[in-house]
Motif scaffolding. Structure first.
Motif, PDB file in Angstrom:
ATOM      1  N   ILE A 128       0.842  -1.205   0.000  1.00 55.64           N
ATOM      2  CA  ILE A 128       0.000   0.000   0.000  1.00 55.64           C
ATOM      3  C   ILE A 128       0.877   1.254   0.000  1.00 55.64           C
ATOM      4  O   ILE A 128       0.603   2.224  -0.711  1.00 55.64           O
ATOM      5  N   ALA A 129       1.961   1.223   0.797  1.00 56.84           N
ATOM      6  CA  ALA A 129       2.868   2.378   0.841  1.00 56.84           C
ATOM      7  C   ALA A 129       3.454   2.626  -0.551  1.00 56.84           C
ATOM      8  O   ALA A 129       3.524   3.778  -1.003  1.00 56.84           O
ATOM      9  N   LEU A 130       3.843   1.558  -1.247  1.00 58.84           N
ATOM     10  CA  LEU A 130       4.392   1.704  -2.602  1.00 58.84           C
ATOM     11  C   LEU A 130       3.339   2.287  -3.546  1.00 58.84           C
ATOM     12  O   LEU A 130       3.624   3.149  -4.377  1.00 58.84           O
ATOM     13  N   TYR A 131       2.099   1.793  -3.393  1.00 55.13           N
ATOM     14  CA  TYR A 131       1.006   2.296  -4.241  1.00 55.13           C
ATOM     15  C   TYR A 131       0.835   3.811  -4.046  1.00 55.13           C
ATOM     16  O   TYR A 131       0.706   4.562  -5.014  1.00 55.13           O
ATOM     17  N   LEU A 132       0.845   4.229  -2.785  1.00 52.94           N
ATOM     18  CA  LEU A 132       0.634   5.658  -2.499  1.00 52.94           C
ATOM     19  C   LEU A 132       1.765   6.504  -3.081  1.00 52.94           C
ATOM     20  O   LEU A 132       1.533   7.566  -3.653  1.00 52.94           O
ATOM     21  N   MET A 133       3.014   6.010  -2.943  1.00 50.42           N
ATOM     22  CA  MET A 133       4.160   6.743  -3.500  1.00 50.42           C
ATOM     23  C   MET A 133       4.031   6.840  -5.022  1.00 50.42           C
ATOM     24  O   MET A 133       4.293   7.876  -5.626  1.00 50.42           O
ATOM     25  N   MET A 134       3.620   5.712  -5.617  1.00 50.46           N
ATOM     26  CA  MET A 134       3.473   5.671  -7.075  1.00 50.46           C
ATOM     27  C   MET A 134       2.407   6.667  -7.528  1.00 50.46           C
ATOM     28  O   MET A 134       2.633   7.469  -8.441  1.00 50.46           O
ATOM     29  N   ALA A 135       1.260   6.632  -6.855  1.00 50.29           N
ATOM     30  CA  ALA A 135       0.140   7.481  -7.265  1.00 50.29           C
ATOM     31  C   ALA A 135       0.486   8.958  -7.106  1.00 50.29           C
ATOM     32  O   ALA A 135       0.296   9.762  -8.027  1.00 50.29           O
ATOM     33  N   ILE A 136       1.038   9.314  -5.955  1.00 51.68           N
ATOM     34  CA  ILE A 136       1.304  10.729  -5.687  1.00 51.68           C
ATOM     35  C   ILE A 136       2.450  11.239  -6.570  1.00 51.68           C
ATOM     36  O   ILE A 136       2.423  12.352  -7.069  1.00 51.68           O
ATOM     37  N   GLY A 137       3.456  10.386  -6.780  1.00 50.48           N
ATOM     38  CA  GLY A 137       4.593  10.756  -7.631  1.00 50.48           C
ATOM     39  C   GLY A 137       4.151  10.934  -9.075  1.00 50.48           C
ATOM     40  O   GLY A 137       4.493  11.920  -9.736  1.00 50.48           O
ATOM     41  N   PHE A 138       3.355   9.980  -9.563  1.00 51.36           N
ATOM     42  CA  PHE A 138       2.922  10.021 -10.966  1.00 51.36           C
ATOM     43  C   PHE A 138       2.052  11.242 -11.228  1.00 51.36           C
ATOM     44  O   PHE A 138       2.226  11.959 -12.215  1.00 51.36           O
TER      45      PHE A 138
ATOM     46  N   PRO B 125      -9.214   4.770  -6.781  1.00 53.56           N
ATOM     47  CA  PRO B 125      -9.168   4.068  -5.481  1.00 53.56           C
ATOM     48  C   PRO B 125      -8.299   4.762  -4.432  1.00 53.56           C
ATOM     49  O   PRO B 125      -8.169   4.265  -3.316  1.00 53.56           O
ATOM     50  N   PHE B 126      -7.684   5.911  -4.788  1.00 52.95           N
ATOM     51  CA  PHE B 126      -6.647   6.492  -3.940  1.00 52.95           C
ATOM     52  C   PHE B 126      -7.120   6.756  -2.508  1.00 52.95           C
ATOM     53  O   PHE B 126      -6.468   6.345  -1.541  1.00 52.95           O
ATOM     54  N   GLN B 127      -8.277   7.412  -2.377  1.00 49.73           N
ATOM     55  CA  GLN B 127      -8.703   7.807  -1.027  1.00 49.73           C
ATOM     56  C   GLN B 127      -9.015   6.585  -0.152  1.00 49.73           C
ATOM     57  O   GLN B 127      -8.694   6.568   1.036  1.00 49.73           O
ATOM     58  N   GLY B 128      -9.635   5.559  -0.749  1.00 54.71           N
ATOM     59  CA  GLY B 128      -9.940   4.342   0.016  1.00 54.71           C
ATOM     60  C   GLY B 128      -8.669   3.649   0.474  1.00 54.71           C
ATOM     61  O   GLY B 128      -8.560   3.187   1.617  1.00 54.71           O
ATOM     62  N   VAL B 129      -7.686   3.575  -0.433  1.00 51.87           N
ATOM     63  CA  VAL B 129      -6.411   2.926  -0.086  1.00 51.87           C
ATOM     64  C   VAL B 129      -5.696   3.732   1.006  1.00 51.87           C
ATOM     65  O   VAL B 129      -5.113   3.168   1.941  1.00 51.87           O
ATOM     66  N   LEU B 130      -5.781   5.064   0.886  1.00 51.06           N
ATOM     67  CA  LEU B 130      -5.149   5.917   1.906  1.00 51.06           C
ATOM     68  C   LEU B 130      -5.789   5.672   3.283  1.00 51.06           C
ATOM     69  O   LEU B 130      -5.088   5.635   4.300  1.00 51.06           O
ATOM     70  N   CYS B 131      -7.100   5.460   3.296  1.00 51.49           N
ATOM     71  CA  CYS B 131      -7.790   5.160   4.567  1.00 51.49           C
ATOM     72  C   CYS B 131      -7.219   3.879   5.189  1.00 51.49           C
ATOM     73  O   CYS B 131      -6.938   3.822   6.386  1.00 51.49           O
ATOM     74  N   LEU B 132      -7.055   2.872   4.339  1.00 59.21           N
ATOM     75  CA  LEU B 132      -6.532   1.588   4.826  1.00 59.21           C
ATOM     76  C   LEU B 132      -5.111   1.767   5.366  1.00 59.21           C
ATOM     77  O   LEU B 132      -4.745   1.233   6.418  1.00 59.21           O
ATOM     78  N   PHE B 133      -4.319   2.556   4.645  1.00 58.79           N
ATOM     79  CA  PHE B 133      -2.940   2.783   5.075  1.00 58.79           C
ATOM     80  C   PHE B 133      -2.902   3.552   6.396  1.00 58.79           C
ATOM     81  O   PHE B 133      -2.112   3.242   7.284  1.00 58.79           O
ATOM     82  N   LEU B 134      -3.786   4.529   6.521  1.00 58.97           N
ATOM     83  CA  LEU B 134      -3.776   5.316   7.758  1.00 58.97           C
ATOM     84  C   LEU B 134      -4.329   4.523   8.938  1.00 58.97           C
ATOM     85  O   LEU B 134      -3.959   4.788  10.083  1.00 58.97           O
TER      86      LEU B 134
ATOM     87  N   ALA C 181      -1.409  12.877   3.067  1.00 61.65           N
ATOM     88  CA  ALA C 181      -2.676  13.222   3.729  1.00 61.65           C
ATOM     89  C   ALA C 181      -3.036  14.687   3.466  1.00 61.65           C
ATOM     90  O   ALA C 181      -4.210  15.012   3.227  1.00 61.65           O
ATOM     91  N   ALA C 182      -2.024  15.572   3.471  1.00 60.66           N
ATOM     92  CA  ALA C 182      -2.282  16.992   3.200  1.00 60.66           C
ATOM     93  C   ALA C 182      -2.730  17.185   1.752  1.00 60.66           C
ATOM     94  O   ALA C 182      -3.634  17.978   1.472  1.00 60.66           O
ATOM     95  N   THR C 183      -2.097  16.441   0.835  1.00 57.78           N
ATOM     96  CA  THR C 183      -2.486  16.519  -0.578  1.00 57.78           C
ATOM     97  C   THR C 183      -3.951  16.121  -0.733  1.00 57.78           C
ATOM     98  O   THR C 183      -4.731  16.760  -1.441  1.00 57.78           O
ATOM     99  N   GLN C 184      -4.321  15.030  -0.039  1.00 51.68           N
ATOM    100  CA  GLN C 184      -5.697  14.544  -0.119  1.00 51.68           C
ATOM    101  C   GLN C 184      -6.670  15.573   0.479  1.00 51.68           C
ATOM    102  O   GLN C 184      -7.746  15.811  -0.073  1.00 51.68           O
TER     103      GLN C 184
END
Lengths: 104, 321
Positions: free
Chosen positions: B40-50, B202-211, B115-118
């Motif tokens: 999930i951490a990798l996914y978030l880095m990928m999404a925010i970076g891309f 799916p970004f926000q849902g995945v972020l919820c799971l990560f948080l 989280a701030a970006t979201q």
């Protein structure tokens, strides 16, 4: 009765951030082989820790062991000791019996 | 500002974090498998970076980008000095611990940034995509400052091994973040359209799971380490982010950044690392106690930033823009 041969087992419990440095050192010292395992939980001078829920490498521990010929143990041990002297960790040396002498 | 705080405290992202924190403090057996959390951490880095890279591709590179990177690097380098002398003046922490803590507060928390970006996206505020690159730049300079402080005031042996800085600069989350940024920059809006169903919807849902997992981690850290923290040290974990935020606001004010970009720059300066810097400290300053710096950054400052900090930083950015 299968014939066995006495060797030394060097076992190092160490902080995860040091893993690469330790393995590089063992490679440089040309030990014949080693195995690294993740440690799940423990307690020591610095308190209780559990692998579960650690967000990064800091705080995680690993176990590395290798089998050495008796006449090499001092040389390897002194280098390993220098690497980990200020870190959290445990180093033990035990006598073990192996079946294949020429592997180590 | 109170509306922003109320909106933040009732957002699913924060509430899942609070659930994780509560579960850990209540000793629930709720856990997230390590491999899932890493993925999930990798996914978030990928999404925010891309998304950041694609944003730069759409709007182009300008002088503000260069200015933001320079200001970010200087903030990361300078904040540890302030943190160190404040800790020395207000707490009884040994020099080595103070230097290690200072490194954490100069470096950044990428999860706080996400989280701030979201939070900005939810408010309909679009920050500049290249702040992702600033985040990557701000990770390391603080470590150099802390090592110098530990050596100058604590007599610590300086680890000048080149391997240390390679390990810090090439840590997985930074490689994923900057790598995805450049992929987004190269493939542009077209590339973003192609993978939008994977990295945007799916970004926000995945972020919820990560948080949720981060809440569990923070709660466990607090449970294990709170005895190490004296009131002065806990207070530092709460006022230092605010102080860094004010300094960052002054530093980015001359730049022609949007309110969103300003809020993210302030958030980066106000956040404290708990992934890259702790690992670096174990290598470079092994005498510093992880129970102090990890509990402070993860157990005190991170929850503060997620709950009250982010809305305050957004309000501060809106006030100066």
């Amino acid at each position: 009765m299968i014939e066995t041969f006495t060797k030394k087992k060097l076992e190092i419990v160490l902080e995860r951030p040091l893993l690469n440095r330790l393995l590089d050192l063992l490679d440089r010292l040309e030990v014949s082989g080693y195995t690294a395992l993740p440690a799940l939980a423990g307690r020591g001078h610095d308190g209780v820790w559990r692998r579960e829920g650690m967000v990064g490498e800091a705080g995680q521990m690993i176990v590395v062991f290798c089998i050495l010929d008796g006449d090499r143990i001092d040389a390897v041990l002194s280098e390993v000791r220098e690497l980990i002297t200020r870190q959290i960790g445990i180093v033990t040396v035990t006598d073990v019996e192996v079946v294949r002498r020429d592997h180590f | 500002m109170f509306d922003l705080i109320a909106a933040n405290l009732t957002s699913p992202v924060f509430l899942f974090f609070a659930l994780g924190l509560f579960a850990a403090l209540a000793r629930s057996d709720l856990t997230m498998p390590e491999a899932v959390a890493k993925a999930i951490a990798l996914y978030l880095m990928m999404a925010i970076g891309f998304k950041g890279g694609a944003g730069v591709a759409a709007h182009g590179i300008d002088a503000t980008l260069i200015g933001s990177i320079i200001v970010g690097g200087v903030l990361s380098f300078a904040i540890p000095f302030l943190a160190f002398f404040l800790l020395k003046a207000t707490t009884r922490l040994p020099i080595i611990d103070a230097a290690a803590v200072a490194a954490h507060y100069g470096s950044i928390s990428i999860v706080t940034f996400v989280a701030a970006t979201q939070a900005l996206t939810t408010l309909g505020v679009e920050p500049e995509g290249y702040i992702v690159a600033v985040a990557a730049v701000m990770e390391t300079p603080a470590i150099l400052s802390a090592l110098w402080l530990a050596s100058r005031y604590g007599g610590a042996k300086r680890d000048t091994e080149s391997g240390l800085f390679r390990e810090i600069a090439l840590n997985g989350s930074i490689v994923m973040l900057t790598g995805s940024f450049f992929i987004g920059l190269i493939s542009g809006e077209k590339g973003l359209d192609l993978i939008a169903p994977f990295i945007i919807a799916p970004f926000q849902g995945v972020l919820c799971l990560f948080l949720l997992d981060m809440g569990l981690v923070a709660g466990r850290g607090l449970r294990q380490g709170w005895r190490e923290l004296k009131p002065g040290v806990i207070a530092f974990g709460l006022y230092m982010p605010m102080l860094s935020a004010v300094i960052a606001a002054a530093a980015v004010w001359p730049l022609a950044l949007s309110a969103g970009g300003t809020a993210l720059m302030i958030t980066l300066a106000a956040s404290a690392s708990y992934i890259a810097v702790p690992a670096a400290m174990r290598l470079a300053l092994p005498d510093a106690r992880p129970a102090i710096y990890l509990t402070m950054s993860l157990g005190v400052t991170f929850p503060f930033n997620l709950s009250l900090g982010i809305p305050i930083y957004i309000a501060l950015a809106e006030a100066i823009r």
